[in-house]
Scaffold this active site. Structure first.
Site, PDB file in Angstrom:
ATOM      1  N   GLY A  56      -9.522  -2.481  15.886  1.00  0.00           N
ATOM      2  CA  GLY A  56     -10.958  -2.240  15.955  1.00  0.00           C
ATOM      3  C   GLY A  56     -11.375  -0.919  16.564  1.00  0.00           C
ATOM      4  O   GLY A  56     -12.470  -0.823  17.137  1.00  0.00           O
ATOM      5  N   MET A 110      -8.159  -5.740   6.227  1.00  0.00           N
ATOM      6  CA  MET A 110      -6.904  -5.568   5.499  1.00  0.00           C
ATOM      7  C   MET A 110      -6.721  -6.514   4.303  1.00  0.00           C
ATOM      8  O   MET A 110      -5.591  -6.801   3.923  1.00  0.00           O
ATOM      9  CB  MET A 110      -5.726  -5.736   6.468  1.00  0.00           C
ATOM     10  CG  MET A 110      -5.687  -4.677   7.536  1.00  0.00           C
ATOM     11  SD  MET A 110      -5.614  -3.002   6.847  1.00  0.00           S
ATOM     12  CE  MET A 110      -5.580  -2.030   8.348  1.00  0.00           C
ATOM     13  N   HIS A 126     -11.333   4.608   4.631  1.00  0.00           N
ATOM     14  CA  HIS A 126      -9.935   4.642   4.191  1.00  0.00           C
ATOM     15  C   HIS A 126      -9.269   5.877   4.800  1.00  0.00           C
ATOM     16  O   HIS A 126      -9.844   6.974   4.747  1.00  0.00           O
ATOM     17  CB  HIS A 126      -9.856   4.690   2.661  1.00  0.00           C
ATOM     18  CG  HIS A 126      -8.450   4.663   2.169  1.00  0.00           C
ATOM     19  ND1 HIS A 126      -7.681   3.517   2.163  1.00  0.00           N
ATOM     20  CD2 HIS A 126      -7.638   5.649   1.710  1.00  0.00           C
ATOM     21  CE1 HIS A 126      -6.479   3.797   1.704  1.00  0.00           C
ATOM     22  NE2 HIS A 126      -6.418   5.087   1.429  1.00  0.00           N
ATOM     23  N   ILE A 161      -8.198  -7.572   0.208  1.00  0.00           N
ATOM     24  CA  ILE A 161      -9.018  -7.127  -0.927  1.00  0.00           C
ATOM     25  C   ILE A 161     -10.073  -8.189  -1.205  1.00  0.00           C
ATOM     26  O   ILE A 161      -9.742  -9.357  -1.439  1.00  0.00           O
ATOM     27  CB  ILE A 161      -8.126  -6.858  -2.151  1.00  0.00           C
ATOM     28  CG1 ILE A 161      -7.145  -5.749  -1.754  1.00  0.00           C
ATOM     29  CG2 ILE A 161      -8.985  -6.509  -3.374  1.00  0.00           C
ATOM     30  CD1 ILE A 161      -6.647  -4.837  -2.794  1.00  0.00           C
ATOM     31  N   LEU A 162     -11.336  -7.771  -1.131  1.00  0.00           N
ATOM     32  CA  LEU A 162     -12.436  -8.711  -1.383  1.00  0.00           C
ATOM     33  C   LEU A 162     -12.619  -8.866  -2.887  1.00  0.00           C
ATOM     34  O   LEU A 162     -12.439  -7.908  -3.644  1.00  0.00           O
ATOM     35  CB  LEU A 162     -13.718  -8.179  -0.750  1.00  0.00           C
ATOM     36  CG  LEU A 162     -13.673  -8.090   0.777  1.00  0.00           C
ATOM     37  CD1 LEU A 162     -14.821  -7.235   1.300  1.00  0.00           C
ATOM     38  CD2 LEU A 162     -13.708  -9.484   1.389  1.00  0.00           C
ATOM     39  N   ASN A 184     -12.246   1.698  14.909  1.00  0.00           N
ATOM     40  CA  ASN A 184     -13.425   2.139  14.137  1.00  0.00           C
ATOM     41  C   ASN A 184     -14.671   1.351  14.541  1.00  0.00           C
ATOM     42  O   ASN A 184     -15.768   1.899  14.595  1.00  0.00           O
ATOM     43  CB  ASN A 184     -13.157   2.031  12.631  1.00  0.00           C
ATOM     44  CG  ASN A 184     -12.376   3.227  12.126  1.00  0.00           C
ATOM     45  OD1 ASN A 184     -12.907   4.337  12.059  1.00  0.00           O
ATOM     46  ND2 ASN A 184     -11.106   3.016  11.815  1.00  0.00           N
TER      47      ASN A 184
HETATM   48  C1  GAR Z   1      -7.830   2.537  10.114  1.00  0.00           C
HETATM   49  O1  GAR Z   1      -7.036   3.688  10.031  1.00  0.00           O
HETATM   50  C2  GAR Z   1      -8.502   2.266   8.779  1.00  0.00           C
HETATM   51  O2  GAR Z   1      -8.907   3.429   8.119  1.00  0.00           O
HETATM   52  C3  GAR Z   1      -7.377   1.607   8.033  1.00  0.00           C
HETATM   53  O3  GAR Z   1      -6.759   0.766   8.984  1.00  0.00           O
HETATM   54  C4  GAR Z   1      -6.954   1.293  10.304  1.00  0.00           C
HETATM   55  C5  GAR Z   1      -7.638   0.234  11.146  1.00  0.00           C
HETATM   56  O4  GAR Z   1      -7.742   0.648  12.489  1.00  0.00           O
HETATM   57  N1  GAR Z   1      -7.894   0.882   6.899  1.00  0.00           N
HETATM   58  C6  GAR Z   1      -7.233   0.775   5.750  1.00  0.00           C
HETATM   59  O5  GAR Z   1      -6.118   1.227   5.586  1.00  0.00           O
HETATM   60  C7  GAR Z   1      -7.962   0.029   4.653  1.00  0.00           C
HETATM   61  N2  GAR Z   1      -7.405   0.343   3.371  1.00  0.00           N
HETATM   62  P1  GAR Z   1      -8.819   0.015  13.479  1.00  0.00           P
HETATM   63  O6  GAR Z   1      -8.701  -1.513  13.405  1.00  0.00           O
HETATM   64  O7  GAR Z   1      -8.379   0.537  14.816  1.00  0.00           O
HETATM   65  O8  GAR Z   1     -10.191   0.505  13.092  1.00  0.00           O
END
Ligand code: GAR
Length: 210
Positions: free
Chosen positions: A12, A91, A110, A93-94, A14
């Site tokens: 989390g 993580m 992404h 696919i919806l 982001n």
């Molecule tokens: C992030 O780097 C995000 O961009 C990626 O997973 C990580 C999650 O980190 N998402 C994908 O690869 C989706 N295709 P976080 O839980 O610390 O935000």
């Protein structure tokens, strides 16, 4: 105010960038109203609790398919009167039910410059492993609207990050987060909530702010 739900599966960071942006007053006309996690043990739920944002678990393992999980998510989002859905390290696919319920109202971050290193199988650390294996000199992050095609929707914002010769997947992931994801995701969310994004075919136009 547009009510925002953030869908998460893991750490989390982001989500934290969105919380920090909200605390700085940088999410204009939007409010973080809910965090929905596909895993009960996701640290993102702890971040939500600390920020006073209601957290919900819609556990992937409780459902027979991605479609059933998607339908449960849509029902919860409607119940919560959500206007913008943000996938922040989500993580799974919806299925099409989500896109039909929220057309051009789902944003995904992404960790690559789409259309490179994206689509089925490209998630998390795998994306950075693939970029290093290919030998690209520049990577970055993309925020895009979600449509029926994995990582295939109209692009809202992108930011480039240079690759170093001594990068590991982990060091590159960290730099892409710091220099790109944590900046462009809150910015894109605010632009959406301010009503400044319009989709014309594959292109997203950004109008001037007030
Ligand atoms: C992030 O780097 C995000 O961009 C990626 O997973 C990580 C999650 O980190 N998402 C994908 O690869 C989706 N295709 P976080 O839980 O610390 O935000």
């Amino acid at each position: 105010m547009i009510r925002i739900a953030v869908l998460v599966s893991g750490g989390g960071t982001n989500l934290q960038a969105l919380i920090d942006a909200q605390n700085r007053g940088e999410l204009k006309n939007g409010v973080l109203a809910a965090v929905l996690s596909s895993r009960p043990d996701a640290y993102a739920l702890e971040r939500a609790a600390q920020a006073g944002i209601p957290g919900y678990v819609v556990a992937r393992k409780e459902y027979a398919s991605n479609r059933e999980m998607t339908c449960a998510l849509v029902a919860k989002l409607r119940e919560l009167d959500i206007g913008l859905v943000v996938l922040a390290g989500f993580m799974h696919i919806l299925t099409e039910e989500m896109v039909q319920a929220y057309p051009n109202a789902i944003l995904n971050v992404h960790p690559a410059l789409i259309p490179s290193f994206c689509g089925a199988g490209y998630y998390g650390l795998h994306v950075h492993e693939a970029a290093l294996a290919y030998g690209v000199k520049v990577t970055g992050a993309t925020v895009h609207f979600v449509n029926e095609e994995p990582d295939g929707g109209p692009i809202v914002l992108q930011k480039a990050v240079e690759i170093r010769e001594d990068d590991t997947p982990e060091s590159l992931q960290r730099r892409v987060m710091e220099q790109a994801e944590w900046q462009i995701l809150p910015r894109a969310v605010s632009l959406f909530c301010e009503g400044r994004l319009s989709v014309e075919g594959r292109a997203v136009k950004i109008s001037e702010g007030a």
